[in-house]
Design a protein around this motif. Structure first.
Motif, PDB file in Angstrom:
ATOM      1  N   GLY A 195       0.834  -1.113  -0.040  1.00 46.15           N
ATOM      2  CA  GLY A 195       0.121   0.182  -0.013  1.00 46.15           C
ATOM      3  C   GLY A 195       0.736   1.395  -0.178  1.00 46.15           C
ATOM      4  O   GLY A 195       1.923   1.244   0.398  1.00 46.15           O
ATOM      5  N   PRO A 196       0.295   2.524  -0.265  1.00 49.59           N
ATOM      6  CA  PRO A 196       0.916   3.559  -0.367  1.00 49.59           C
ATOM      7  C   PRO A 196       1.596   4.007   1.085  1.00 49.59           C
ATOM      8  O   PRO A 196       2.493   5.205   0.815  1.00 49.59           O
ATOM      9  CB  PRO A 196      -0.156   4.554  -1.172  1.00 49.59           C
ATOM     10  N   GLN A 197       0.912   3.649   2.030  1.00 54.54           N
ATOM     11  CA  GLN A 197       1.612   3.836   3.290  1.00 54.54           C
ATOM     12  C   GLN A 197       3.088   3.158   3.613  1.00 54.54           C
ATOM     13  O   GLN A 197       3.662   3.748   4.530  1.00 54.54           O
ATOM     14  CB  GLN A 197       0.840   3.626   4.483  1.00 54.54           C
ATOM     15  N   HIS A 198       3.418   2.281   2.703  1.00 55.24           N
ATOM     16  CA  HIS A 198       4.953   1.475   2.833  1.00 55.24           C
ATOM     17  C   HIS A 198       6.076   2.580   2.696  1.00 55.24           C
ATOM     18  O   HIS A 198       5.866   3.090   1.513  1.00 55.24           O
ATOM     19  CB  HIS A 198       4.880   0.426   2.205  1.00 55.24           C
ATOM     20  N   LEU A 199       6.775   2.749   3.584  1.00 54.91           N
ATOM     21  CA  LEU A 199       7.862   3.672   3.209  1.00 54.91           C
ATOM     22  C   LEU A 199       9.029   2.789   2.796  1.00 54.91           C
ATOM     23  O   LEU A 199       9.152   1.565   2.681  1.00 54.91           O
ATOM     24  CB  LEU A 199       8.111   4.102   4.564  1.00 54.91           C
ATOM     25  N   THR A 200       9.744   3.822   1.989  1.00 53.09           N
ATOM     26  CA  THR A 200      10.877   3.077   1.195  1.00 53.09           C
ATOM     27  C   THR A 200      12.374   3.150   2.272  1.00 53.09           C
ATOM     28  O   THR A 200      12.109   4.006   3.290  1.00 53.09           O
ATOM     29  CB  THR A 200      11.268   3.929  -0.063  1.00 53.09           C
ATOM     30  N   PRO A 201      13.204   2.233   1.962  1.00 48.70           N
ATOM     31  CA  PRO A 201      14.437   2.568   2.964  1.00 48.70           C
ATOM     32  C   PRO A 201      14.874   4.046   2.966  1.00 48.70           C
ATOM     33  O   PRO A 201      15.250   4.246   4.121  1.00 48.70           O
ATOM     34  CB  PRO A 201      15.194   1.561   2.359  1.00 48.70           C
ATOM     35  N   GLU A 202      14.980   4.722   2.155  1.00 46.61           N
ATOM     36  CA  GLU A 202      15.404   5.938   1.990  1.00 46.61           C
ATOM     37  C   GLU A 202      14.778   6.926   2.863  1.00 46.61           C
ATOM     38  O   GLU A 202      14.945   7.940   3.530  1.00 46.61           O
ATOM     39  CB  GLU A 202      15.272   6.477   0.546  1.00 46.61           C
ATOM     40  N   GLN A 203      13.263   6.566   2.763  1.00 51.92           N
ATOM     41  CA  GLN A 203      12.418   7.227   3.839  1.00 51.92           C
ATOM     42  C   GLN A 203      12.623   7.042   5.347  1.00 51.92           C
ATOM     43  O   GLN A 203      12.255   7.951   6.246  1.00 51.92           O
ATOM     44  CB  GLN A 203      10.716   7.081   3.286  1.00 51.92           C
ATOM     45  N   TRP A 204      13.218   5.816   5.446  1.00 55.49           N
ATOM     46  CA  TRP A 204      13.394   5.483   7.020  1.00 55.49           C
ATOM     47  C   TRP A 204      14.954   6.160   7.343  1.00 55.49           C
ATOM     48  O   TRP A 204      14.813   6.800   8.625  1.00 55.49           O
ATOM     49  CB  TRP A 204      13.460   4.215   7.119  1.00 55.49           C
ATOM     50  N   LEU A 205      15.583   6.225   6.546  1.00 53.50           N
ATOM     51  CA  LEU A 205      17.148   6.595   6.509  1.00 53.50           C
ATOM     52  C   LEU A 205      17.648   7.221   5.546  1.00 53.50           C
ATOM     53  O   LEU A 205      17.798   6.667   4.422  1.00 53.50           O
ATOM     54  CB  LEU A 205      18.075   5.408   6.939  1.00 53.50           C
ATOM     55  N   GLY A 206      17.930   8.570   5.532  1.00 53.27           N
ATOM     56  CA  GLY A 206      18.326   9.210   4.296  1.00 53.27           C
ATOM     57  C   GLY A 206      19.804   8.608   4.179  1.00 53.27           C
ATOM     58  O   GLY A 206      20.688   8.651   4.975  1.00 53.27           O
ATOM     59  N   GLY A 207      19.974   8.496   2.568  1.00 57.37           N
ATOM     60  CA  GLY A 207      21.395   7.780   2.358  1.00 57.37           C
ATOM     61  C   GLY A 207      21.325   6.224   2.563  1.00 57.37           C
ATOM     62  O   GLY A 207      22.468   5.944   2.507  1.00 57.37           O
ATOM     63  N   ALA A 208      20.257   5.566   2.873  1.00 53.39           N
ATOM     64  CA  ALA A 208      20.500   4.344   3.013  1.00 53.39           C
ATOM     65  C   ALA A 208      20.946   3.614   1.706  1.00 53.39           C
ATOM     66  O   ALA A 208      20.634   4.056   0.583  1.00 53.39           O
ATOM     67  CB  ALA A 208      18.844   3.644   3.238  1.00 53.39           C
ATOM     68  N   GLN A 209      21.647   2.410   1.919  1.00 53.34           N
ATOM     69  CA  GLN A 209      22.240   1.765   0.937  1.00 53.34           C
ATOM     70  C   GLN A 209      21.888   0.349   0.795  1.00 53.34           C
ATOM     71  O   GLN A 209      21.738  -0.268  -0.061  1.00 53.34           O
ATOM     72  CB  GLN A 209      23.966   1.829   1.353  1.00 53.34           C
TER      73      GLN A 209
END
Length: 254
Positions: free
Chosen positions: A56-70
């Motif tokens: 769903g659209p509420q699911h956050l991406t790794p980058e949204q959890w942590l800026g600069g996520a690798q």
């Protein structure tokens, strides 16, 4: 970062943590050796999870959890044979399974915390989405699905009962950490989201509240049953009948 070192650290924690045993159940071991997978934070599948017909659209991406996520580190904690075997009978969940669900989650959270702190000691940033203040569940849909994240990280595919089937089966717990450390992604040896499920229907017959059908799982019916189990076994709850006594309990089914 060398992923082998990270996996060794995870296994050391699993092997040595007292949280993986329950002394009041004669030293019951909760989990067998973990499976560990890695996904690139920029994998397009993370954006695909935001589709309405996915998480769903509420699911956050790794980058949204942590800026600069690798990287996203995902792990599966398979329940020990003792826990699984105890829950194969029909009816109410076994005591061992209830401890695996509740005390096992204490171990799960401790492992995620250990992993995040170890990464920080190595000079990296790390976030545990499930333990973050931004984590939430709205109408039974979370903004970070451990099962779908594990799918992206090459650990396994979804089943008819919406569990994750891994090389060590579906009976277990999942956790993950997002980090800016660069780790080699785990190859996915599957394409379809349900590639490992042979749709044998065993989980349909095992489900006490009849929440599973040929077309999938009714999460509201399942949750209602778990609420009733909690009333009976407070502070513990669980079921897991669809993950035990089935061909995908401890392996990928034929």
């Amino acid at each position: 970062m060398d992923g082998t070192i990270m996996v060794n650290k995870i296994n050391d924690f699993w092997r040595n943590s007292p949280l993986n045993t329950v002394e009041e159940l004669d030293g019951l071991q909760l989990f067998a050796e973990p499976l560990v997978g890695v996904a690139a934070a920029g994998d397009p599948l993370f954006s695909a999870l935001q589709a309405e017909n996915a998480v769903g659209p509420q699911h956050l991406t790794p980058e949204q959890w942590l800026g600069g996520a690798q990287s996203v580190i995902s792990y599966f904690l398979p329940f020990s044979a003792t826990v699984r075997e105890a829950n194969r009978g029909a009816g109410l969940p076994a005591k061992e399974w209830l401890y695996g669900r509740i005390e096992g989650e204490v171990f799960n959270k401790a492992l995620a915390k250990f992993l995040a702190e170890w990464l920080q000691e190595q000079g990296y940033d790390a976030v545990i989405p499930a333990a973050d203040s931004r984590f939430k569940v709205v109408e039974r849909r979370s903004n970070w699905s451990e099962r779908h994240v594990a799918y992206v990280a090459g650990l396994g595919t979804l089943s008819l009962n919406c569990s994750l089937i891994t090389k060590k089966g579906s009976a277990g717990r999942l956790g993950s950490v997002v980090t800016n450390a660069h780790l080699l992604p785990t190859p996915r040896d599957y394409g379809a989201v349900d590639a490992y499920c042979n749709r044998c229907g065993a989980c349909i017959r095992r489900c006490p509240p009849l929440a599973i059908h040929e077309t999938g799982k009714d999460h509201a019916v399942c949750a209602g049953y778990l609420d009733r189990v909690m009333e009976r076994f407070k502070p513990r709850y669980g079921c897991g009948k669809c993950q035990t006594g089935v061909p995908c309990e401890a392996k990928i089914p034929e």
